[in-house]
Design a protein around this motif. Structure first.
Motif, PDB file in Angstrom:
ATOM      1  N   ARG A  93      92.992  68.471  62.105  1.00 49.31           N
ATOM      2  CA  ARG A  93      93.045  67.077  61.675  1.00 49.31           C
ATOM      3  C   ARG A  93      93.667  66.960  60.291  1.00 49.31           C
ATOM      4  NH1 ARG A  93      88.086  65.973  62.580  1.00 49.31           N
ATOM      5  NH2 ARG A  93      87.266  66.096  60.460  1.00 49.31           N
ATOM      6  N   ARG A  94      93.354  67.903  59.403  1.00 47.36           N
ATOM      7  CA  ARG A  94      93.919  67.876  58.058  1.00 47.36           C
ATOM      8  C   ARG A  94      95.442  68.130  58.095  1.00 47.36           C
ATOM      9  NH1 ARG A  94      90.768  68.071  53.629  1.00 47.36           N
ATOM     10  NH2 ARG A  94      92.295  69.311  52.458  1.00 47.36           N
ATOM     11  N   ARG A  95      95.849  69.087  58.906  1.00 45.41           N
ATOM     12  CA  ARG A  95      97.287  69.385  58.995  1.00 45.41           C
ATOM     13  C   ARG A  95      98.067  68.191  59.545  1.00 45.41           C
ATOM     14  NH1 ARG A  95      95.152  74.357  61.003  1.00 45.41           N
ATOM     15  NH2 ARG A  95      95.426  76.076  59.508  1.00 45.41           N
ATOM     16  N   SER A  96      97.456  67.485  60.489  1.00 42.16           N
ATOM     17  CA  SER A  96      98.133  66.321  61.065  1.00 42.16           C
ATOM     18  C   SER A  96      98.341  65.219  60.027  1.00 42.16           C
ATOM     19  CB  SER A  96      97.320  65.772  62.243  1.00 42.16           C
ATOM     20  OG  SER A  96      96.105  65.167  61.807  1.00 42.16           O
ATOM     21  N   ARG A  97      97.564  65.294  58.946  1.00 40.67           N
ATOM     22  CA  ARG A  97      97.694  64.315  57.854  1.00 40.67           C
ATOM     23  C   ARG A  97      98.468  64.874  56.670  1.00 40.67           C
ATOM     24  NH1 ARG A  97      91.289  62.468  57.701  1.00 40.67           N
ATOM     25  NH2 ARG A  97      91.233  61.456  59.759  1.00 40.67           N
TER      26      ARG A  97
ATOM     27  N   MET B  29      97.738  67.674  55.028  1.00 34.74           N
ATOM     28  CA  MET B  29      96.823  68.243  54.036  1.00 34.74           C
ATOM     29  C   MET B  29      96.663  69.737  54.277  1.00 34.74           C
ATOM     30  SD  MET B  29      94.012  65.176  54.362  1.00 34.74           S
ATOM     31  CE  MET B  29      92.984  65.644  52.991  1.00 34.74           C
TER      32      MET B  29
END
Length: 280
Positions: free
Chosen positions: A111-115, A117
């Protein structure tokens, strides 16, 4: 029944800080007392954590029978939950909790990579009533003593972040309790198990209610076996008076403390104060 209320200042302050820190948390470890899995649930927890993933940890599993543990597993399973039974004192069951917590890492970082981050360790918070074994659980997860832990309520007084591994960080928080204990039957069980501070109650009143509760639950034989006195023939208060007269030179306070400590230290055997509600 004794009226029991306890809400010390450090818990009020810690609760405010905890609510603020929850914004940074990915998963919640809710620790309850296996002897009272329902009474040791904080009624406002769901409101605090919203839809964050939660792992249910029932600590002190060594103090209940194997058959009762199985009954609780089935009951919680019917509610759609998988309880993790632990004994943080000797480390039993802790590896499964660690594995389940770390398994959230992939989901969190995708989820972080998709943003856009960078990845980071999973952040978990350990929440529960005082003295249910939160700090002992963290020390076992770390495999060394880094947070204060003792068998009494109110040892942890401030929030503390602890890195468990490259995949997991834990927030150790003081025990949280409702500002008012509305359900006094639950409050009594918390007092008997020492999951709230001793300043909240009168030992003699709680010990007498403890005797009455064991009789109600059909566990009166443990008292007769240990103290040579049949609680079925008298009230809990009369049991305290009679035992004091026979063995403790009429010292009712000493009898009350002895009864409670014998239960808390497991000298009465595997005695639970709650059983799964009957499923319809």
């Amino acid at each position: 029944m004794a009226i029991i209320q306890w809400y010390p200042g450090h818990i009020s302050k810690a609760e405010r800080q905890l609510k603020e820190q929850l914004k940074r948390v990915d998963v919640v470890l809710e620790v309850r007392d296996a002897r009272i899995p329902l009474a040791s649930h904080h009624p406002q927890l769901k409101q605090w954590i919203g839809d964050k993933p939660r792992l249910l940890v029932l600590n002190r599993e060594d103090m209940i029978s194997d058959s009762l543990r199985k009954e609780w597993q089935e009951w919680f399973g019917a509610q759609g939950e998988i309880p993790f039974f632990t004994n943080a004192k000797d480390g039993k069951g802790v590896k499964a909790v660690k594995k389940a917590s770390q398994s959230m890492e992939k989901q969190v970082n995708e989820r972080r990579r998709s943003r856009g981050m960078l990845p980071r360790p999973v952040r978990a918070v350990v929440i529960g009533f005082p003295n249910v074994g939160k700090s002992a659980l963290i020390n076992r997860l770390l495999q060394r003593k880094i947070v204060a832990s003792a068998r009494k309520a109110g040892v942890t007084k401030q929030l503390q972040w602890v890195r468990i591994s490259d995949q997991l960080e834990l927030l150790d928080a003081p025990g949280v309790i409702p500002w008012k204990l509305e359900n006094q039957e639950d409050a009594l069980k918390l007092a008997i198990c020492e999951d709230i501070g001793e300043a909240a109650y009168d030992n003699q009143l709680v010990a007498a209610d403890f005797v009455d509760l064991l009789v109600k639950l059909g566990s009166d034989e443990v008292l007769k076996s240990r103290y040579g006195l049949d609680p079925l023939e008298m009230t809990g208060e009369e049991f305290i008076y009679e035992l004091a007269a026979r063995k403790y030179k009429n010292d009712k306070e000493r009898v009350a403390r002895q009864l409670l400590q014998d239960f808390r230290k497991g000298y009465l055997g595997s005695v639970s104060l709650e059983y799964p509600p009957v499923m319809e």
